[in-house]
Design a protein around this motif. Structure first.
Motif, PDB file in Angstrom:
ATOM      1  N   TYR A 182       0.792  -1.237   0.000  1.00 44.14           N
ATOM      2  CA  TYR A 182       0.000   0.000   0.000  1.00 44.14           C
ATOM      3  C   TYR A 182       0.821   1.283   0.000  1.00 44.14           C
ATOM      4  O   TYR A 182       0.296   2.364   0.201  1.00 44.14           O
ATOM      5  CB  TYR A 182      -1.017   0.009   1.147  1.00 44.14           C
ATOM      6  N   LEU A 183       2.131   1.166  -0.196  1.00 40.45           N
ATOM      7  CA  LEU A 183       2.926   2.407  -0.212  1.00 40.45           C
ATOM      8  C   LEU A 183       2.716   3.150  -1.527  1.00 40.45           C
ATOM      9  O   LEU A 183       2.509   2.553  -2.581  1.00 40.45           O
ATOM     10  CB  LEU A 183       4.412   2.099   0.000  1.00 40.45           C
ATOM     11  N   THR A 184       2.775   4.480  -1.448  1.00 47.62           N
ATOM     12  CA  THR A 184       2.581   5.325  -2.630  1.00 47.62           C
ATOM     13  C   THR A 184       3.906   5.470  -3.387  1.00 47.62           C
ATOM     14  O   THR A 184       4.977   5.118  -2.870  1.00 47.62           O
ATOM     15  CB  THR A 184       2.113   6.735  -2.227  1.00 47.62           C
ATOM     16  N   GLU A 236      -1.592   4.993   7.202  1.00 49.90           N
ATOM     17  CA  GLU A 236      -2.412   5.774   8.131  1.00 49.90           C
ATOM     18  C   GLU A 236      -3.224   6.894   7.499  1.00 49.90           C
ATOM     19  O   GLU A 236      -4.143   7.414   8.129  1.00 49.90           O
ATOM     20  CB  GLU A 236      -1.551   6.301   9.281  1.00 49.90           C
ATOM     21  N   THR A 237      -2.953   7.265   6.252  1.00 49.07           N
ATOM     22  CA  THR A 237      -3.754   8.324   5.613  1.00 49.07           C
ATOM     23  C   THR A 237      -4.799   7.755   4.651  1.00 49.07           C
ATOM     24  O   THR A 237      -5.480   8.504   3.955  1.00 49.07           O
ATOM     25  CB  THR A 237      -2.844   9.288   4.810  1.00 49.07           C
ATOM     26  N   ALA A 241     -10.396   6.736   2.043  1.00 45.04           N
ATOM     27  CA  ALA A 241     -10.483   6.207   0.677  1.00 45.04           C
ATOM     28  C   ALA A 241     -10.838   4.721   0.687  1.00 45.04           C
ATOM     29  O   ALA A 241     -11.671   4.257  -0.113  1.00 45.04           O
ATOM     30  CB  ALA A 241      -9.155   6.431  -0.053  1.00 45.04           C
ATOM     31  N   VAL A 242     -10.238   3.967   1.599  1.00 49.11           N
ATOM     32  CA  VAL A 242     -10.509   2.521   1.646  1.00 49.11           C
ATOM     33  C   VAL A 242     -11.923   2.271   2.188  1.00 49.11           C
ATOM     34  O   VAL A 242     -12.642   1.391   1.703  1.00 49.11           O
ATOM     35  CB  VAL A 242      -9.421   1.779   2.459  1.00 49.11           C
ATOM     36  N   PRO A 259      -2.136   0.447  18.189  1.00 48.91           N
ATOM     37  CA  PRO A 259      -1.819   0.914  19.544  1.00 48.91           C
ATOM     38  C   PRO A 259      -1.070   2.253  19.564  1.00 48.91           C
ATOM     39  O   PRO A 259      -1.093   2.960  20.563  1.00 48.91           O
ATOM     40  CB  PRO A 259      -0.940  -0.211  20.115  1.00 48.91           C
ATOM     41  N   ALA A 260      -0.461   2.612  18.438  1.00 54.23           N
ATOM     42  CA  ALA A 260       0.230   3.906  18.387  1.00 54.23           C
ATOM     43  C   ALA A 260      -0.731   5.040  18.049  1.00 54.23           C
ATOM     44  O   ALA A 260      -0.326   6.204  17.967  1.00 54.23           O
ATOM     45  CB  ALA A 260       1.358   3.844  17.355  1.00 54.23           C
ATOM     46  N   GLY A 261      -2.015   4.700  17.831  1.00 56.03           N
ATOM     47  CA  GLY A 261      -3.013   5.741  17.581  1.00 56.03           C
ATOM     48  C   GLY A 261      -3.209   6.082  16.111  1.00 56.03           C
ATOM     49  O   GLY A 261      -3.937   7.013  15.775  1.00 56.03           O
ATOM     50  N   ALA A 262      -2.555   5.337  15.210  1.00 53.02           N
ATOM     51  CA  ALA A 262      -2.700   5.615  13.768  1.00 53.02           C
ATOM     52  C   ALA A 262      -3.801   4.733  13.180  1.00 53.02           C
ATOM     53  O   ALA A 262      -3.952   3.574  13.589  1.00 53.02           O
ATOM     54  CB  ALA A 262      -1.381   5.323  13.062  1.00 53.02           C
TER      55      ALA A 262
END
Ligand code: GLN
Length: 274
Positions: A182-184, A236-237, A241-242, A259-262
């Motif tokens: 999923y990386l851009t 995380e962004t 869209a998904v 757990p890191a909040g993302a």
């Protein structure tokens, strides 16, 4: 025997090479090749030194620690890793947690783009569900098969393109999971040195990173059993869209944070349970 100096020497060598957490990695290297007791006593057996030095050399050259060891832990379980397969990340354990909350030994589960098999293997161990794992690439597929054997679970490995939803005809799934690439394009240009050793085919999700979601979500939504769900890991962004792709495919999406909040997982339900 050599003294505690060895740990200090490795730490400073790794630090000079720009390793992000040299203290942690130096300790991991000592633990891997000289045993946990060496960390307590500071005494490293002479025989362990050549293999330790060889590992440090590879690490200094940028290779990820996980590939050097050839094995890494996910969800408390061992997985073989190496060139040609994505290293399991701790944030992906969120998918196994979701499975653990909702599935049991009567469930049928599918994992797409399996790589090492960390998701289906850990789900099979944790829930006893019947798991199928789909992986296309030769090197990754052989890690998948070895990891199923290593963990002694009856996961069925299927060598196929995850975008082809005609595979496994006649089976419907209580849950479908995927951690697709999923990386851009922009993210691919600024990968950390270690990540550049991992296969681009496991990382790159097209210009905006969403290509696999666009293919997998509409293809597989119809293969879910009534009450089933499709849960995918995301960058995380990518949540909104998904989630929209899930809605377009007739599912009811929820975005779940790690757990890191993302934002880390989008879970699409076949039924509105909100
Ligand atoms: N989370 C991985 C990374 O940050 C990407 C994995 C993926 O694309 N599925 O490198």
């Amino acid at each position: 025997m050599v003294s505690r100096e060895k740990l200090r020497e490795i730490t400073s060598t790794l630090a000079s090479a720009g390793v992000f957490d040299p203290v942690f990695e130096a300790r991991e290297i000592i633990r891997e090749y000289a045993g946990a007791s060496a960390l307590m006593t500071g005494e490293v057996r002479e025989e362990a030194l050549p293999v330790i030095d060889a590992a440090v050399k590879r690490r200094v050259a940028g290779e990820p620690l996980q590939y050097i060891f050839g094995q890494w832990e996910f969800y408390g379980l061992p997985f073989y890793v190496g060139r040609g397969v994505l290293i399991p990340r701790p944030e992906t354990e969120l998918l196994t947690d979701i499975a653990a909350q909702r599935l049991d030994s009567g469930s049928t589960v599918l994992d797409l783009c399996s790589g090492t098999g960390c998701i289906p293997v850990s789900i099979a161990v944790r829930t006893g569900a019947k798991c199928y794992a789909v992986e296309l690439y030769d090197e990754a597929f052989s890690y998948l098969e070895r990891n199923i054997e290593l963990n002694g679970v009856p996961v069925t490995a299927v060598k196929a393109d995850a975008r082809d939803s005609s595979i496994l005809p006649g089976v419907s799934f209580d849950a479908i999971f995927s951690n697709p690439p999923y990386l851009t394009e922009t993210e691919m240009c600024s990968l950390m040195r270690e990540v550049r050793h991992e296969p681009p085919s496991a990382l790159y999700g097209g210009t905006d990173g969403l290509d696999f979601y666009r293919a997998l979500i509409p293809a597989w939504a119809g293969r879910l059993a009534p009450g089933g769900f499709l849960a995918v890991e995301i960058g995380e962004t990518q949540g909104a869209a998904v989630a929209q792709l899930m809605t377009d495919a007739g599912l009811y999406p929820r975005i779940i944070k790690d757990p890191a909040g993302a934002d880390r997982v989008v879970c699409g339900e076949t039924a509105d349970i909100s």
